[in-house]
Design a protein around this motif. Structure first.
Motif, PDB file in Angstrom:
ATOM      1  N   LEU A 185       0.807  -1.215   0.000  1.00 28.25           N
ATOM      2  CA  LEU A 185       0.000   0.000   0.000  1.00 28.25           C
ATOM      3  C   LEU A 185       0.844   1.272   0.000  1.00 28.25           C
ATOM      4  CD1 LEU A 185      -2.647  -1.169   2.607  1.00 28.25           C
ATOM      5  CD2 LEU A 185      -2.971  -0.987   0.126  1.00 28.25           C
ATOM      6  N   TYR A 186       1.890   1.303   0.811  1.00 28.10           N
ATOM      7  CA  TYR A 186       2.760   2.488   0.818  1.00 28.10           C
ATOM      8  C   TYR A 186       4.149   2.104   1.301  1.00 28.10           C
ATOM      9  CZ  TYR A 186       1.996   3.102   5.930  1.00 28.10           C
ATOM     10  OH  TYR A 186       1.932   2.937   7.295  1.00 28.10           O
ATOM     11  N   ARG A 187       5.130   2.755   0.687  1.00 27.14           N
ATOM     12  CA  ARG A 187       6.528   2.391   0.933  1.00 27.14           C
ATOM     13  C   ARG A 187       7.407   3.599   0.646  1.00 27.14           C
ATOM     14  NH1 ARG A 187      10.106   0.858  -2.793  1.00 27.14           N
ATOM     15  NH2 ARG A 187       8.419   0.627  -4.312  1.00 27.14           N
ATOM     16  N   THR A 211      11.198   9.783  -1.664  1.00 29.34           N
ATOM     17  CA  THR A 211      10.006   9.455  -2.450  1.00 29.34           C
ATOM     18  C   THR A 211       9.061   8.568  -1.651  1.00 29.34           C
ATOM     19  OG1 THR A 211      11.195   9.618  -4.546  1.00 29.34           O
ATOM     20  CG2 THR A 211       9.167   8.332  -4.556  1.00 29.34           C
ATOM     21  N   LEU A 212       7.781   8.863  -1.749  1.00 27.49           N
ATOM     22  CA  LEU A 212       6.733   8.032  -1.161  1.00 27.49           C
ATOM     23  C   LEU A 212       6.025   7.292  -2.289  1.00 27.49           C
ATOM     24  CD1 LEU A 212       4.921   7.169   1.231  1.00 27.49           C
ATOM     25  CD2 LEU A 212       3.557   9.232   0.803  1.00 27.49           C
ATOM     26  N   ASN A 213       6.079   5.959  -2.240  1.00 29.28           N
ATOM     27  CA  ASN A 213       5.428   5.122  -3.249  1.00 29.28           C
ATOM     28  C   ASN A 213       4.090   4.631  -2.712  1.00 29.28           C
ATOM     29  OD1 ASN A 213       7.640   4.625  -5.438  1.00 29.28           O
ATOM     30  ND2 ASN A 213       8.681   4.374  -3.478  1.00 29.28           N
ATOM     31  N   LEU A 214       3.037   4.828  -3.479  1.00 32.60           N
ATOM     32  CA  LEU A 214       1.690   4.453  -3.060  1.00 32.60           C
ATOM     33  C   LEU A 214       1.114   3.396  -3.998  1.00 32.60           C
ATOM     34  CD1 LEU A 214       0.276   8.025  -2.297  1.00 32.60           C
ATOM     35  CD2 LEU A 214       1.191   6.364  -0.661  1.00 32.60           C
ATOM     36  N   THR A 254      -5.945   6.321   6.482  1.00 32.49           N
ATOM     37  CA  THR A 254      -6.228   7.526   7.255  1.00 32.49           C
ATOM     38  C   THR A 254      -5.173   7.716   8.338  1.00 32.49           C
ATOM     39  OG1 THR A 254      -8.601   7.236   6.881  1.00 32.49           O
ATOM     40  CG2 THR A 254      -7.944   8.755   8.632  1.00 32.49           C
ATOM     41  N   ASN A 255      -4.333   8.709   8.155  1.00 37.22           N
ATOM     42  CA  ASN A 255      -3.298   9.072   9.132  1.00 37.22           C
ATOM     43  C   ASN A 255      -2.415   7.887   9.524  1.00 37.22           C
ATOM     44  OD1 ASN A 255      -3.996  11.819   9.266  1.00 37.22           O
ATOM     45  ND2 ASN A 255      -5.590  11.406  10.790  1.00 37.22           N
ATOM     46  N   VAL A 256      -2.061   7.076   8.544  1.00 39.59           N
ATOM     47  CA  VAL A 256      -1.146   5.970   8.840  1.00 39.59           C
ATOM     48  C   VAL A 256       0.255   6.527   9.068  1.00 39.59           C
ATOM     49  CG1 VAL A 256      -2.504   4.271   7.575  1.00 39.59           C
ATOM     50  CG2 VAL A 256      -0.725   5.555   6.373  1.00 39.59           C
ATOM     51  N   ALA A 257       1.027   5.828   9.881  1.00 43.15           N
ATOM     52  CA  ALA A 257       2.372   6.296  10.228  1.00 43.15           C
ATOM     53  C   ALA A 257       3.341   5.997   9.091  1.00 43.15           C
ATOM     54  CB  ALA A 257       2.844   5.629  11.508  1.00 43.15           C
ATOM     55  N   SER A 258       4.124   6.992   8.719  1.00 47.92           N
ATOM     56  CA  SER A 258       5.152   6.811   7.701  1.00 47.92           C
ATOM     57  C   SER A 258       6.401   7.579   8.109  1.00 47.92           C
ATOM     58  CB  SER A 258       4.664   7.309   6.329  1.00 47.92           C
ATOM     59  OG  SER A 258       4.794   8.715   6.217  1.00 47.92           O
ATOM     60  N   TYR A 259       7.480   7.323   7.411  1.00 49.92           N
ATOM     61  CA  TYR A 259       8.725   8.057   7.635  1.00 49.92           C
ATOM     62  C   TYR A 259       8.511   9.555   7.450  1.00 49.92           C
ATOM     63  CZ  TYR A 259      13.553   9.591   6.747  1.00 49.92           C
ATOM     64  OH  TYR A 259      14.754  10.251   6.776  1.00 49.92           O
ATOM     65  N   PHE A 260       7.576   9.914   6.593  1.00 52.49           N
ATOM     66  CA  PHE A 260       7.319  11.318   6.272  1.00 52.49           C
ATOM     67  C   PHE A 260       6.217  11.929   7.135  1.00 52.49           C
ATOM     68  CE2 PHE A 260       8.705   9.293   2.227  1.00 52.49           C
ATOM     69  CZ  PHE A 260       9.925   9.942   2.106  1.00 52.49           C
TER      70      PHE A 260
END
Length: 324
Positions: free
Chosen positions: A214-216, A221-224, A242-248
């Motif tokens: 789903l996201y990486r 760069t954010l890959n969706l 919805t408001n998932v935690a990411s490096y960004f």
């Protein structure tokens, strides 16, 4: 390089997996320390760079001295051992030894092997060394692209995503979960031969593979949606984060299939003070159609992806398709 065991087997060698994790840890520690003590951060950054250089030297020396083998398609392919002291995969026994463990001959080669160097940012996913490692690994050490024994230890599904190979990723993803999940409890066995039930390690890796689908993150760069099956975007279906935690920072996404109106629409929000410089979102048409027009970014029909750069924190992408 570091020497020592990486898992259960007693293998006091200069392991690629062990050294790669040491490099990645030093690199991330330097990044975190930058705002606290830039001088110390630079020291750690240099130590990490020197270690990475040593690992890469050992990789190419290993590729040069290891056997070249024929793959199933007839192509001859270089190979690499899981550590610097051996020639080629241990399962080929070029230098002898007793390597059976955990129900398989390929445990160290596949589950603790050099392919981890791609995950650890020592080898880039698209450079020839990564392609070679992926080729001989998948040919010798997978069935239907799922690894043996403890398949979630193998990093090859992530490497497929990094290389832009969603079909290969999904083949590994679904064959692994179908083989390892318990049909009564829907928890995970540790091994394919049903040893050690309710394993949180396997559950965690399944969840991480789902996250990467789903996201990486990759650098800035954010890959969706780079690994989703195209059926996820059949008419009327939606994918929502919805408001998932990411490096960004917190990330929200809604991708809606409105193919009755010949379009797919995606709304993206990631507006922290360290938001990505670029967002790449893959929106595959369920019938493999190529978009006729695109709003919101640069479209690559080969990957069915839209690149939004620069990314300002919010974006809307609309793909319009020919009427069917």
């Amino acid at each position: 390089m570091l020497e020592g065991k990486t898992a259960d087997p007693e293998d006091p060698f200069h392991s690629f997996m062990l050294s790669g994790y040491a490099y990645l840890g030093l690199s991330r520690a330097a990044e975190m320390y930058q705002s606290v003590d830039p001088v110390q951060a630079q020291r750690w950054r240099q130590e990490a760079a020197d270690l990475r250089k040593d690992i890469r030297t050992a990789v190419f020396e290993g590729l040069a001295k290891s056997p070249v083998i024929p793959l199933a398609d007839g192509v001859w392919c270089p190979t690499l051992a899981p550590w610097a002291e051996y020639r080629g995969p241990l399962a080929l026994h070029a230098d002898g030894g007793v390597w059976f463990t955990h129900g398989a001959m390929i445990t160290r080669d596949s589950l603790l092997g050099p392919l981890y160097l791609v995950l650890q940012e020592v080898v880039d996913a698209r450079e020839p060394a990564a392609e070679v490692m992926l080729q001989f690994h998948n040919d010798l050490m997978t069935l239907h692209n799922a690894a043996f024994s403890q398949p979630y230890y193998s990093p090859h599904p992530l490497v497929h995503l990094q290389r832009g190979e969603p079909a290969a990723f999904l083949k590994a993803y679904y064959n692994t979960v179908a083989a390892l999940v318990d049909r009564q409890t829907y928890t995970f066995w540790e091994h394919l031969y049903e040893v050690s039930p309710h394993k949180t390690h396997e559950e965690g890796w399944f969840l991480m593979q789902t996250r990467w689908m789903l996201y990486r993150e990759a650098g800035t760069t954010l890959n969706l949606l780079s690994g989703i099956p195209r059926c996820y975007l059949e008419q009327g279906k939606r994918i929502r984060l919805t408001n998932v935690a990411s490096y960004f920072g917190p990330l929200s996404l809604q991708a809606s299939s409105e193919l009755a109106e010949n379009r797919i629409v995606a709304d993206i929000r990631c507006d922290s003070d360290h938001k990505p410089a670029c967002v790449v979102i893959r929106l595959p048409h369920p019938e493999r159609q190529t978009a006729e027009s695109v709003q919101g970014g640069l479209y690559d029909p080969a990957t069915e992806s839209v690149r939004v750069e620069p990314f300002t924190g919010r974006a809307q992408v609309i793909l319009t398709f020919a009427a069917q």
